[in-house]
Write a protein that holds these residues in place. Structure first.
Motif, short mmCIF file in Angstrom:
data_model
loop_
_atom_site.label_atom_id
_atom_site.label_comp_id
_atom_site.label_asym_id
_atom_site.label_seq_id
_atom_site.Cartn_x
_atom_site.Cartn_y
_atom_site.Cartn_z
N UNK A 124 -0.65 -1.72 -7.27
CA UNK A 124 -1.34 -0.47 -7.59
C UNK A 124 -0.30 0.65 -7.84
N UNK A 125 -0.21 1.16 -9.09
CA UNK A 125 0.81 2.18 -9.38
C UNK A 125 0.65 3.41 -8.50
N UNK A 126 -0.58 3.80 -8.18
CA UNK A 126 -0.78 4.99 -7.34
C UNK A 126 -0.25 4.74 -5.93
N UNK A 127 -0.50 3.54 -5.40
CA UNK A 127 0.00 3.22 -4.06
C UNK A 127 1.53 3.29 -4.04
N UNK A 128 2.16 2.79 -5.09
CA UNK A 128 3.63 2.77 -5.12
C UNK A 128 4.18 4.20 -5.20
N UNK A 129 3.49 5.06 -5.96
CA UNK A 129 3.93 6.46 -6.00
C UNK A 129 3.83 7.11 -4.63
N UNK A 130 2.70 6.89 -3.95
CA UNK A 130 2.56 7.45 -2.59
C UNK A 130 3.58 6.83 -1.63
N UNK A 131 3.81 5.54 -1.81
CA UNK A 131 4.80 4.86 -0.95
C UNK A 131 6.18 5.51 -1.09
N UNK A 132 6.57 5.79 -2.33
CA UNK A 132 7.89 6.44 -2.54
C UNK A 132 7.91 7.81 -1.87
N UNK A 133 6.82 8.56 -2.07
CA UNK A 133 6.72 9.89 -1.47
C UNK A 133 6.76 9.78 0.07
N UNK A 190 13.25 7.86 5.04
CA UNK A 190 13.76 6.48 4.94
C UNK A 190 13.86 6.00 3.48
N UNK A 191 13.90 6.96 2.53
CA UNK A 191 13.91 6.57 1.11
C UNK A 191 15.10 5.67 0.79
N UNK A 192 16.23 5.87 1.50
CA UNK A 192 17.42 5.05 1.20
C UNK A 192 17.27 3.62 1.71
N UNK A 193 16.27 3.35 2.52
CA UNK A 193 16.09 2.00 3.08
C UNK A 193 14.91 1.25 2.47
N UNK A 194 14.14 1.94 1.60
CA UNK A 194 12.94 1.32 1.05
C UNK A 194 13.06 1.22 -0.47
N UNK A 195 12.98 0.00 -0.99
CA UNK A 195 12.90 -0.18 -2.44
C UNK A 195 11.43 -0.46 -2.76
N UNK A 196 10.80 0.48 -3.44
CA UNK A 196 9.37 0.32 -3.77
C UNK A 196 9.25 -0.25 -5.17
N UNK A 197 8.50 -1.34 -5.30
CA UNK A 197 8.40 -2.01 -6.60
C UNK A 197 6.93 -2.13 -6.98
N UNK A 198 6.61 -1.65 -8.19
CA UNK A 198 5.24 -1.82 -8.69
C UNK A 198 5.15 -3.13 -9.44
N UNK A 199 4.20 -3.98 -9.06
CA UNK A 199 4.04 -5.23 -9.78
C UNK A 199 3.36 -6.28 -8.94
N UNK A 228 0.84 -1.20 0.00
CA UNK A 228 0.00 0.00 0.00
C UNK A 228 0.87 1.25 0.00
N UNK A 229 0.48 2.25 0.80
CA UNK A 229 1.22 3.53 0.80
C UNK A 229 2.36 3.50 1.82
N UNK A 230 2.58 2.34 2.46
CA UNK A 230 3.79 2.18 3.27
C UNK A 230 3.64 2.18 4.78
N UNK A 231 2.46 1.94 5.36
CA UNK A 231 2.34 2.05 6.82
C UNK A 231 3.05 0.94 7.60
N UNK A 232 3.44 -0.17 6.95
CA UNK A 232 4.36 -1.12 7.60
C UNK A 232 5.80 -0.80 7.19
N UNK A 233 5.98 -0.55 5.89
CA UNK A 233 7.34 -0.40 5.35
C UNK A 233 8.07 0.79 5.96
#
Ligand SMILES: C[S@@+](CC[C@H](N)C(=O)[O-])C[C@H]1O[C@@H](n2cnc3c(N)ncnc32)[C@H](O)[C@@H]1O
Length: 335
Positions: free
Chosen positions: A213-222, A229-238, A192-197
């Motif tokens: 969900x491409x929208x969820x992955x965009x929000x997750x990156x944001x 924590x962007x340097x610790x999270x690799x967000x993958x759409x698929x 989703x938008x990252x509440x565990x990640x």
């Protein structure tokens, strides 16, 4: 006015007030009351708060300075708050309109009121919404269903019309994210938008977070960026079943928060799991046997791959529907 309140000893008052505020559960429309060495803290969501605290119903005075929706309506309406959006679950549009006007006319910092217009549906678990009322009358371009939600000290930008998100799971997410240790490699299979990640990465783990969900992955990156924590999270759409092969044998911990169909993804989880891996497996089952089907499915997938399966916790997250429970199995797979 009678409100659901968390009751704690006075010594635990400040810590509890902070935890409830961080979880978005403290009802700021009412005052905190002290009586006989105990504090009564009014809360917005009885079910979510009762997972961690003793809950009672008692009279608490509304804040003098704040006008609440109940003051305007003469009854206490049911709604949830997600950032500056209020969420209703009303069948009657007239009643929804009255409640929405009272919310916007009160002193709550709410910009828009929306009503559930469908169940969550499809693979992406997104629901339809009706916009009942908005403070700005649609003058500005900001998406009415986009908001910033704060949970346990982290903030999440999200648009409810495009992604799944439930503030009711805050306590459960906190329970699981508290378990991680720095240095772990985590896969969040349905992020989703990252509440565990995001909180897991903030605890020093390296997270691979996947969502269809491409929208969820965009929000997750944001959200990874917003929370540093962007340097610790690799967000993958698929589809995580496709992504799994790229991270085979990699994970020390896996979060599987897709409760209606997690069993379809156990083969992918086994591919991802390292020699020793903790699985947080969410499920929705009948109250007569809420853990049995999940446990059997995990054993069927993991044992042929050479894993010992050890159930660490059988946890009821919440009641989902009459006689149905949303549960979590915390399971260690070791080879
Ligand atoms: C119930 S939501 C949970 C989101 C997040 N964990 C949370 O707590 O807010 C499930 C998520 O799984 C995603 N999803 C569904 N099928 C998927 C698949 N095959 N691969 C990856 N993600 C998937 C959906 O898009 C949705 O965002």
């Amino acid at each position: 006015m009678e409100r659901p309140c968390v009751r704690v000893p006075r010594e635990a008052g400040e810590e509890t007030r902070q935890a409830l505020t961080d979880a978005g559960l403290l009802d700021d429309g009412y005052e905190i009351v002290v009586e006989d060495g105990r504090l009564y803290l009014p809360v917005t969501d009885r079910d979510a708060a009762s997972e961690r605290y003793e809950l009672v119903t008692r009279d608490v005075p509304p804040h003098d300075t704040q006008q609440t929706p109940a003051d305007r309506l003469g009854f206490d309406p049911s709604y949830e708050r997600l950032g500056d959006v209020a969420i209703l679950d009303e069948d009657d549009p007239k009643r929804a309109g009255e409640i929405a006007d009272a919310i916007l006319g009160s002193d709550l910092p709410v910009r828009a009121v929306i009503d559930r217009a469908s169940k969550v549906k499809g693979d992406l678990r997104v629901r339809d919404w009706t916009v009942v009322a908005r403070a700005d009358d649609g003058e500005n371009d900001r998406l009415v269903t986009e908001t910033v939600h704060r949970e346990y000290g982290f903030e999440y930008l999200l648009d409810l019309s495009m992604v799944y998100f439930s503030p009711r799971l805050a306590t459960e997410r906190h329970r699981v994210t508290e378990e991680v240790a720095a240095g772990e490699q985590v896969v969040d299979m349905f992020a989703g938008v990252g509440p565990f990640a995001v909180p897991m990465a903030a605890s020093g783990t390296t997270v691979v977070a996947v969502d269809l969900n491409p929208a969820a992955v965009e929000y997750l990156r944001e959200n990874a960026r917003r929370n540093g924590v962007a340097d610790r999270v690799t967000a993958i759409e698929g589809d995580v079943r496709t992504v799994a092969a790229d991270y085979a044998d990699w994970a020390d911990r896996i979060v599987m928060n897709l409760p209606h169909s997690a069993d379809d993804f156990l083969d992918a989880a086994v591919t991802l799991a390292g020699e020793d891996c903790v699985l947080h497996y969410y499920d929705i089952q009948h109250e007569d046997d809420p853990f049995g089907p999940g446990e059997r499915a995990i054993r069927e997938a993991a044992e042929p791959a050479g894993y010992d399966v050890d159930v660490l916790t059988r946890h009821v997250v919440r009641s989902y529907a009459p006689h149905e429970l949303n549960v979590c199995l915390d399971v260690r797979l070791s080879r």
